[in-house]
Design a protein around this motif. Sequence first.
Motif, short mmCIF file in Angstrom:
data_model
loop_
_atom_site.label_atom_id
_atom_site.label_comp_id
_atom_site.label_asym_id
_atom_site.label_seq_id
_atom_site.Cartn_x
_atom_site.Cartn_y
_atom_site.Cartn_z
N LEU A 130 0.83 -1.20 0.00
CA LEU A 130 0.00 0.00 0.00
C LEU A 130 0.86 1.26 0.00
O LEU A 130 0.60 2.21 -0.73
CB LEU A 130 -0.93 0.00 1.22
N ALA A 131 1.91 1.25 0.84
CA ALA A 131 2.81 2.41 0.90
C ALA A 131 3.58 2.56 -0.41
O ALA A 131 3.78 3.68 -0.90
CB ALA A 131 3.78 2.25 2.07
N ALA A 132 4.02 1.44 -1.00
CA ALA A 132 4.77 1.51 -2.25
C ALA A 132 3.92 2.07 -3.38
O ALA A 132 4.39 2.84 -4.23
CB ALA A 132 5.30 0.12 -2.62
N ARG A 133 2.65 1.71 -3.39
CA ARG A 133 1.75 2.25 -4.43
C ARG A 133 1.55 3.74 -4.22
O ARG A 133 1.53 4.51 -5.19
CB ARG A 133 0.41 1.51 -4.40
N ARG A 134 1.38 4.15 -2.96
CA ARG A 134 1.24 5.60 -2.69
C ARG A 134 2.49 6.34 -3.13
O ARG A 134 2.42 7.46 -3.66
CB ARG A 134 1.00 5.84 -1.20
#
Length: 307
Positions: A130-134
């Motif tokens: 999720l953080a990598a996509r953000r």
Amino acid sequence: MRIGQADIDRLEGAIAALRARDYREGGGSCRELLRVLEPYGAALRWGVMSEPLARRLAGVVADLHNLRGWTEFDSGRPVRAERHFRRALELATEAGADDLLANIRYRLGRMYLHHRTPAEALEQFRQGQLAARRGGRPLSQAILSANEAWAYALLGDVRQALDKLSLAPEQFADSVGDAVPSWSAFFTANDLAAMIGTVRTELARLVDVRHCREAIPALTEAIDGYGPDMPRSRSLTMIWLAVDHALEGDMDRAAEVGLAAMEIADGIRSARTRDRLKPLSESVRKRVGDINARDILDRIATFRASA
């Protein structure tokens, strides 16, 4: 005390230098140096600086704890490691550093994988994704997908493991040409090949030995590509390759690769290389009637005793 860009640059440079040393010599070689550096990073945060610099400093100190956690993990101290990873998560959140958050989640998940708690690891990897996509970082997504595949392999879920493993090369290809932060710069084509081989090796150990057919060429590619600056990665990957040869019954090759891996590991201050020998021992014991199997087991016992 007024804090400027140069102060933060110096701290960031020191972290990068110690991360490179960790790759070369193992976490035990720089764990104490990081312990000394930690109060300096904390002291900087008490200084006077602009809001953008304060956010950047929070991210740099987060990465200091990230590296400290990794070296504690590599030195066989998971409780201390988790404490630093949790602090790193707090600071990276404060800094709004999504890609760093993804990397911390990856490293925390890797620690859970190493201690064979794949369900806990998966939760970290999912949050990391999720953080990598953000953050818009395909490289971080590739790292996390490959490690999700490893967790599913430990759970014996072949379909999910291979689905996740198929995503990693696509995400890695999307990252080519991007600027790479120091915390994820380790993940090159060699590491991607090593992860493919790792997942296939775990599936060979736990599900079906036929996965060795895909594991062996991937691991061999990774080993051939590792340079002198990555001896720990080379040793860990060679141990997996020895496992595959043992599973296939090629004890001559298993002995050759396994003993060479231990020679490399002997010069590295890393508990993980010692721990990685456990699955090799388990695979070799199935062939204990072979003289090469007995030799490997003797050498593993000697290596562990000396470590």
